[in-house]
Design a protein around this motif. Structure first.
Motif, PDB file in Angstrom:
ATOM      1  N   THR A 190       0.863  -1.185   0.000  1.00  0.00           N
ATOM      2  CA  THR A 190       0.000   0.000   0.000  1.00  0.00           C
ATOM      3  C   THR A 190       0.900   1.235   0.000  1.00  0.00           C
ATOM      4  N   PRO A 191       0.734   2.167  -0.955  1.00  0.00           N
ATOM      5  CA  PRO A 191       1.706   3.253  -1.134  1.00  0.00           C
ATOM      6  C   PRO A 191       2.064   4.027   0.132  1.00  0.00           C
ATOM      7  N   PHE A 192       1.070   4.397   0.931  1.00  0.00           N
ATOM      8  CA  PHE A 192       1.359   5.163   2.144  1.00  0.00           C
ATOM      9  C   PHE A 192       2.179   4.331   3.126  1.00  0.00           C
ATOM     10  N   ILE A 193       1.820   3.077   3.286  1.00  0.00           N
ATOM     11  CA  ILE A 193       2.562   2.188   4.187  1.00  0.00           C
ATOM     12  C   ILE A 193       3.976   1.960   3.665  1.00  0.00           C
ATOM     13  N   LYS A 194       4.105   1.813   2.362  1.00  0.00           N
ATOM     14  CA  LYS A 194       5.423   1.602   1.769  1.00  0.00           C
ATOM     15  C   LYS A 194       6.329   2.809   2.008  1.00  0.00           C
ATOM     16  N   SER A 195       5.777   4.017   1.920  1.00  0.00           N
ATOM     17  CA  SER A 195       6.588   5.210   2.151  1.00  0.00           C
ATOM     18  C   SER A 195       7.068   5.284   3.598  1.00  0.00           C
TER      19      SER A 195
END
Length: 447
Positions: A334-339
């Motif tokens: 998930t993009p936010f979690i990955k960041s």
């Protein structure tokens, strides 16, 4: 040409030194000891476990509001508090009992509160239960399920036969009342019920309605058209039992609210952000994330593209990784979690993932709003009287800050290099000044 390049480079390094030194002297330095002291205060016996609906819960809401105003934060859309109604378990007069009587009404067995039985907090739609074997709908080694004319009830053995654990209050729960009993007490009840005796149980709680508050503090950014970045934590807990035993809730979650109070001092010291930051103390998380649900319902259109950094259980002194908690539908990709995970990796932070709808990020994710919860997933003392401030680790608090502060700054200050790395900028500028001063002198000699 070399002289000109040396001059330009030297000027750049001097400017870099100026700004990095300026940042050094003007920035508020996050202090984990301050977080610890706030945890100690908020989770003290004075506030009796901060159960929503109690005076002590409101006192903490007022305290948080006072602290946010001291920092210089403003009301959000004209409001410091968001008021909403809840139902909560209210202690009433009377003493708890669980007793068994014979056919003639004589007392056969009187169980001892907190030794043989105790209420679980899940629900109190009815606080008085009388039944015999004709009312039993299911029975096994761990529970007795009962149905009477007023509704269903359950008497059950809690995990590890431990009566000290206390669940969250959920008004819409399946059973009218949840009664914890020890293994020995359950075995005794089974025998007594089988002999056509009558069980009588009373727990002096009732479900009552009241108003409570979320608390909000707003740091306005230069781009007010963008939705705010949200830093949140719940401040409620689960109160006291009928013996007056206090469930202090230090890790859960005096820690989270204390963390954002301290971090807000650092973030406000950076100056006006590009993107606004909204700090929220949510109430009634322990009742099913009611505070965050109310907030999302009211401000949904204003926060549709916000990013939410929630903090729940920060500072465990057990050697566990920092946990990035997403919702059930999320993954590590998930993009936010990955960041956030990339920030952890860059800071060499020991971390893992958890994907559960188990804190205030839940409601945001159901609306497709980017949200995570930072958490030290240590359940060893949670919802027991042992969750006290002396089990808090300053190192674990600072670990979370190292990740969260950088992640929030990246969202709010457009990746400002000097803000993020002012210490490194200071060292680079000093080295640069030495090098380019030497080169400048050499170029002068060669003229």
């Amino acid at each position: 040409m070399k002289k000109l390049m040396s001059s330009i480079s030297l000027i750049f390094c001097l400017l870099l030194l100026f700004y990095s030194v300026h940042m050094y002297y003007t920035l508020y330095r996050f202090n984990p000891t301050n977080v610890y002291q706030n945890i100690k205060y908020i989770s003290s016996d004075q506030f009796k476990g901060r159960l929503p609906g109690t005076l002590e819960n409101q006192e903490i809401a007022t305290y948080i509001n006072t602290e946010l105003k001291k920092i210089g934060l403003k009301p959000y859309k004209g409001k410091e508090f968001q008021n909403f109604k809840i139902k909560y378990p209210k202690i009433i007069k009377g003493s708890p009992y669980l007793k068994v009587s014979g056919k003639d009404g004589s007392l056969i067995k009187d169980f001892v509160y907190s030794k043989d039985f105790k209420e679980d907090m899940v629900n109190f739609r009815t606080n008085h239960l009388t039944f015999n074997k004709s009312n039993v709908t299911a029975i096994n080694k761990d529970y007795i399920k009962v149905s009477t004319t007023v509704g269903p009830f359950i008497l059950f053995v809690p995990p590890n036969n431990n009566l000290s654990f206390r669940s969250s209050f959920i008004n819409g729960a399946k059973y009218n009342m949840y009664i914890m009993v020890t293994k020995d007490a359950l075995a005794g009840l089974k025998t007594l019920i089988a002999n056509n005796n009558t069980v009588d149980c009373f727990i002096p709680y009732e479900v009552s309605e009241t108003n409570i508050n979320n608390v909000m503090g707003y740091l306005e950014g230069s781009d007010t058209s963008s939705p705010p970045i949200i830093a949140s934590a719940h401040f409620d807990h689960i109160g006291t039992d009928l013996n007056g035993t206090i469930y202090n809730g230090a890790l859960d979650n005096a820690s989270g609210i204390s963390f954002i109070l301290e971090m807000s001092k650092y973030l406000t010291s950076l100056g006006k952000p590009n993107r606004s930051i909204l700090f929220i103390g949510f109430n009634a998380e322990e009742f099913g994330c009611l505070g965050s649900t109310q907030f999302i319902t009211k401000y949904k259109t204003d926060i549709a593209k916000s990013k939410v950094f929630n903090f729940d259980m920060i500072g465990s002194n057990n050697n566990i990784p920092l946990c990035i908690m997403g919702a059930k539908k999320d993954t590590a990709k998930t993009p936010f979690i990955k960041s956030i995970s990339n920030t952890c990796k860059s800071e060499n932070i020991f971390f893992n993932y958890l994907f559960e709808d188990a804190s205030d990020h839940e409601g945001f994710r159901k609306q497709n709003i980017d949200a995570i919860t930072f958490c030290d997933n240590d359940m060893t003392r949670i919802h027991t009287p042992k969750d006290t401030y002396d089990h808090i680790s300053l190192t674990a608090i600072e670990r979370c800050y190292d990740v969260a502060s950088k992640a929030i700054v990246k969202c709010t200050f457009k990746d400002d290099f000097i803000i993020l790395y002012y210490k490194k900028c200071f060292l680079i500028s000093i080295i640069g000044i030495l090098i380019f001063s030497l080169l400048y002198k050499r170029s002068n000699k060669n003229l």
